[in-house]
Design a protein around this motif. Structure first.
Motif, PDB file in Angstrom:
ATOM      1  N   ARG A 240       0.849  -0.976   0.053  1.00  0.00           N
ATOM      2  CA  ARG A 240      -0.010  -0.002   0.104  1.00  0.00           C
ATOM      3  C   ARG A 240       0.934   1.132  -0.048  1.00  0.00           C
ATOM      4  O   ARG A 240       1.829   1.352   0.612  1.00  0.00           O
ATOM      5  CB  ARG A 240      -0.759   0.105   1.257  1.00  0.00           C
ATOM      6  CG  ARG A 240      -1.807  -1.337   1.317  1.00  0.00           C
ATOM      7  CD  ARG A 240      -2.770  -1.044   2.457  1.00  0.00           C
ATOM      8  NE  ARG A 240      -3.488  -2.117   2.811  1.00  0.00           N
ATOM      9  CZ  ARG A 240      -4.631  -2.333   3.503  1.00  0.00           C
ATOM     10  NH1 ARG A 240      -4.905  -1.268   4.104  1.00  0.00           N
ATOM     11  NH2 ARG A 240      -5.212  -3.569   3.801  1.00  0.00           N
TER      12      ARG A 240
ATOM     13  N   ALA B   5      -2.713   4.984  -9.188  1.00  0.00           N
ATOM     14  CA  ALA B   5      -3.683   3.936  -8.915  1.00  0.00           C
ATOM     15  C   ALA B   5      -4.453   3.392 -10.050  1.00  0.00           C
ATOM     16  O   ALA B   5      -4.432   2.111 -10.350  1.00  0.00           O
ATOM     17  CB  ALA B   5      -4.667   4.503  -7.940  1.00  0.00           C
TER      18      ALA B   5
ATOM     19  N   GLN C  40      -3.355  -0.842 -11.326  1.00  0.00           N
ATOM     20  CA  GLN C  40      -4.780  -1.325 -10.938  1.00  0.00           C
ATOM     21  C   GLN C  40      -4.510  -2.960 -10.600  1.00  0.00           C
ATOM     22  O   GLN C  40      -5.185  -3.649  -9.700  1.00  0.00           O
ATOM     23  CB  GLN C  40      -5.881  -1.176 -11.939  1.00  0.00           C
ATOM     24  CG  GLN C  40      -7.257  -1.718 -11.571  1.00  0.00           C
ATOM     25  CD  GLN C  40      -7.997  -0.839 -10.431  1.00  0.00           C
ATOM     26  OE1 GLN C  40      -7.900   0.279 -10.316  1.00  0.00           O
ATOM     27  NE2 GLN C  40      -8.348  -1.466  -9.374  1.00  0.00           N
TER      28      GLN C  40
ATOM     29  N   THR D 252      -1.850  -0.852  -3.960  1.00  0.00           N
ATOM     30  CA  THR D 252      -2.921   0.163  -3.891  1.00  0.00           C
ATOM     31  C   THR D 252      -2.389   1.539  -3.593  1.00  0.00           C
ATOM     32  O   THR D 252      -1.279   1.619  -3.061  1.00  0.00           O
ATOM     33  CB  THR D 252      -3.906   0.109  -2.865  1.00  0.00           C
ATOM     34  OG1 THR D 252      -3.425  -0.043  -1.571  1.00  0.00           O
ATOM     35  CG2 THR D 252      -4.362  -1.537  -3.260  1.00  0.00           C
TER      36      THR D 252
ATOM     37  N   ASN E  38      -3.747   5.428  -2.234  1.00  0.00           N
ATOM     38  CA  ASN E  38      -4.781   6.132  -1.733  1.00  0.00           C
ATOM     39  C   ASN E  38      -3.952   7.514  -0.982  1.00  0.00           C
ATOM     40  O   ASN E  38      -2.778   7.440  -0.593  1.00  0.00           O
ATOM     41  CB  ASN E  38      -5.696   5.547  -0.691  1.00  0.00           C
ATOM     42  CG  ASN E  38      -6.398   4.474  -1.525  1.00  0.00           C
ATOM     43  OD1 ASN E  38      -7.297   4.692  -2.119  1.00  0.00           O
ATOM     44  ND2 ASN E  38      -6.094   3.246  -1.119  1.00  0.00           N
TER      45      ASN E  38
ATOM     46  N   GLU F 183      -7.853  -3.449   1.888  1.00  0.00           N
ATOM     47  CA  GLU F 183      -6.839  -4.187   1.146  1.00  0.00           C
ATOM     48  C   GLU F 183      -6.937  -3.771  -0.820  1.00  0.00           C
ATOM     49  O   GLU F 183      -6.020  -3.649  -1.089  1.00  0.00           O
ATOM     50  CB  GLU F 183      -6.836  -5.513   1.380  1.00  0.00           C
ATOM     51  CG  GLU F 183      -5.820  -6.307   0.603  1.00  0.00           C
ATOM     52  CD  GLU F 183      -5.647  -7.729   0.879  1.00  0.00           C
ATOM     53  OE1 GLU F 183      -4.553  -8.510   0.648  1.00  0.00           O
ATOM     54  OE2 GLU F 183      -6.495  -8.320   1.785  1.00  0.00           O
ATOM     55  N   ALA F 184      -8.274  -3.688  -0.885  1.00  0.00           N
ATOM     56  CA  ALA F 184      -8.538  -3.621  -2.455  1.00  0.00           C
ATOM     57  C   ALA F 184      -8.820  -2.185  -2.681  1.00  0.00           C
ATOM     58  O   ALA F 184      -9.025  -1.973  -4.069  1.00  0.00           O
ATOM     59  CB  ALA F 184      -9.299  -4.675  -2.967  1.00  0.00           C
ATOM     60  N   THR F 185      -8.698  -1.461  -1.964  1.00  0.00           N
ATOM     61  CA  THR F 185      -9.385   0.049  -2.028  1.00  0.00           C
ATOM     62  C   THR F 185      -8.157   0.799  -2.824  1.00  0.00           C
ATOM     63  O   THR F 185      -7.106   0.810  -2.028  1.00  0.00           O
ATOM     64  CB  THR F 185      -9.977   0.672  -0.929  1.00  0.00           C
ATOM     65  OG1 THR F 185     -10.943  -0.287  -0.325  1.00  0.00           O
ATOM     66  CG2 THR F 185     -10.292   2.091  -1.166  1.00  0.00           C
ATOM     67  N   THR F 186      -8.448   1.328  -3.884  1.00  0.00           N
ATOM     68  CA  THR F 186      -7.192   2.068  -4.476  1.00  0.00           C
ATOM     69  C   THR F 186      -7.724   3.368  -5.414  1.00  0.00           C
ATOM     70  O   THR F 186      -8.921   3.501  -5.630  1.00  0.00           O
ATOM     71  CB  THR F 186      -6.377   1.350  -5.327  1.00  0.00           C
ATOM     72  OG1 THR F 186      -5.090   1.969  -5.722  1.00  0.00           O
ATOM     73  CG2 THR F 186      -7.195   0.830  -6.627  1.00  0.00           C
TER      74      THR F 186
END
Length: 231
Positions: A91, A135, A139, A144, A146, A187-190
């Motif tokens: 991350r 990001a 993908q 990730t 953010n 975990e998959a948020t980007t």
């Protein structure tokens, strides 16, 4: 190497983020020494300054806030991408600000109408915009990216030096930053921007595809990178 908590150890790498040569050199040292990199938090900042009408330059001659708050963290992420992707899932968290202002592409380095807080706000929007682009590019890589506004007017030297009165503690800004770093539900948020713990919309310019393209072309040119991130 310094002993840490619960048997962990801390290794320190020092660099002046106003000097891109030092940024690249530090990333090279990290790549050479570290077997993996699970997370990268870009938190260093050049704020509005104690003399907000005095325009300052980086070692490479770029406006200081644009250089430290946008170019340096972007360069660092780019240079560390091989290690981040090899360590995936990993991350990247960019500590930005709710203070944002549209970038004037005819006056990016604020050679006209300079003011420190204006420079800071534009550099933070550049940081957020570049994070959106990165990001999207990453993908399917397991990395990730953010950004967040951690808290309003935290009790920092920079806030006080500019003449503002702190209203929140540093600890209040740490919590949402650590959440983006460690929360398994993210975990998959980007490619998102958060106002503390809440996903939010940032400045309209960050969603303007033309402005995003111009910013990234400028960024790569100033960093001597092609679109693949090579130097």
């Amino acid at each position: 190497m310094t002993p840490g908590v619960a048997g962990a150890s801390v290794r320190t790498y020092l660099a002046d983020l106003a000097d891109l040569d030092q940024v690249h050199a530090t990333a090279a040292r990290v790549r050479a020494a570290e077997p993996r990199l699970d997370a990268l938090v870009n938190n260093a900042v050049a704020d509005g300054g104690a003399e907000p009408l005095r325009r300052e330059l980086s070692t490479q001659g770029h406006e200081l806030r644009f250089a430290v708050n946008h170019l340096a963290p972007y360069a660092l992420v780019r240079d560390l991408l091989p290690l981040l992707t090899a360590s995936a899932p990993a991350r990247v968290v960019n500590v930005a600000s709710i203070g944002q202002e549209a970038i004037d592409f005819d006056n990016v380095m604020l050679e006209r109408d300079y003011e420190g807080l204006r420079a800071y706000c534009r550099s933070k929007l550049a940081m957020i915009t570049a994070a959106f682009e990165l990001a999207a590019e990453l993908q399917d890589s397991g990395v990730t990216v953010n950004t967040l506004h951690p808290a309003h007017l935290m009790d920092t030297d920079g806030v006080r030096a500019y003449g503002l009165t702190p209203v929140t503690s540093v600890e209040e800004g740490v919590r949402p930053t650590v959440r983006l770093l460690l929360d398994p539900d993210l975990e998959a948020t980007t490619g998102r921007y958060f106002d503390q713990f809440t996903e939010a919309r940032t400045h309209d310019q960050a969603y303007d595809t033309g402005a995003r393209k111009r910013l990234m072309e400028l960024t790569h040119r100033l960093l001597g990178q092609d679109v693949s991130g090579s130097t």
